[in-house]
Design a protein around this motif. Structure first.
Motif, short mmCIF file in Angstrom:
data_model
loop_
_atom_site.label_atom_id
_atom_site.label_comp_id
_atom_site.label_asym_id
_atom_site.label_seq_id
_atom_site.Cartn_x
_atom_site.Cartn_y
_atom_site.Cartn_z
N ARG A 1 -29.45 2.57 -30.51
CA ARG A 1 -28.62 2.04 -29.42
C ARG A 1 -28.07 3.17 -28.54
N SER B 1 -30.90 4.29 -26.38
CA SER B 1 -31.14 3.36 -25.27
C SER B 1 -30.08 3.52 -24.18
N ARG B 2 -28.83 3.62 -24.59
CA ARG B 2 -27.76 3.79 -23.60
C ARG B 2 -27.88 5.13 -22.89
N ASP B 3 -28.28 6.14 -23.63
CA ASP B 3 -28.48 7.44 -23.00
C ASP B 3 -29.62 7.39 -21.98
N GLU C 1 -30.63 4.68 -20.37
CA GLU C 1 -30.12 3.90 -19.24
C GLU C 1 -29.20 4.75 -18.37
#
Length: 230
Positions: free
Chosen positions: A165, A168-170, A172
């Motif tokens: 997660r 993924s946030r990094d 994004e």
């Protein structure tokens, strides 16, 4: 008992049931030897002189002097010689048994600690190393290797989900920063183009204004000359 030597000797012979008693002597109240018991397997010498109630320890033997009383009257004394070698052997056996038990417990603890290190400590150390890499390198793509299906394996898988997660946030966030930088560059380009257009329009207006002024000056000069020549 002090009236019958045979009975006294038979009484002392019952000490054969106690292997540690190797020598016993009954003395009358005058110090005379009344009855004697000796273990044939353990040669014994003369009894040491002891006061009633005293005892004497040697390296392998214990001597005890016990008074024989009847209605507060001392009838005689019993001297006992006890062989301590069996006691030492039992004591040594207890020490060896304790040592073996302690060694077995230590071996079991070492075995359990090895299993514990393999199943719990090793995954936790692996997660700690991965976390250090994440903090130092900001690399959220690393993963912990799950080991087994126990609590430690579940913890490793949960840790990997958290890293996924974060990854993924990094990603994004990096994409958003890229788009923001692209939009910023596009805005700067448009601002520069608009500024250039405004400068060109301003220069054109200034040029036209200068031409108009020159035209007015030329008209005024022409009118003045025509009037003078007329």
């Amino acid at each position: 008992m002090f009236d019958d030597r045979k009975a006294a000797a038979e009484t002392l012979s019952t000490l054969s049931a106690k292997p540690d008693i190797v020598h016993a002597v009954i003395y009358d109240k005058h110090g005379g030897e009344f009855a004697v018991y000796k273990d044939v397997l353990h040669p014994a010498g003369a009894m040491p002189h002891l006061e009633p109630g005293q005892h004497l320890f040697t390296l392998e033997t214990l001597f005890i002097a016990v008074p024989v009383r009847f209605r507060n009257d001392t009838l005689g004394y019993i001297y006992l010689e006890s062989d301590l070698r069996d006691l030492y052997a039992d004591f040594l056996f207890d020490i060896m048994l304790t040592f073996i038990v302690a060694l077995s417990i230590m071996s079991m603890v070492a075995f359990l600690f090895t299993r514990l290190q393999k199943t719990i400590v090793a995954p936790i150390m692996d997660m700690a190393e991965v976390m250090q890499d994440v903090i130092a390198k900001q690399d959220f793509a690393v993963r912990v290797k799950p080991q087994g299906k126990d609590e430690a394996g579940m913890l490793a898988r949960t840790f990997n989900i958290m890293l996924e997660r974060l990854h993924s946030r990094d990603a994004e966030l990096q994409e958003a920063n890229r788009l923001l930088a692209q939009m910023n560059n596009e805005l700067e380009r448009k601002v520069q183009e608009r500024t250039q257009q405004l400068l060109e329009t301003q220069n054109e207006l200034v040029h036209k204004e200068k031409l108009a002024v020159l035209g007015q000056i030329a008209g005024s000069v022409g009118t003045s000359c025509a009037t003078r020549w007329a």
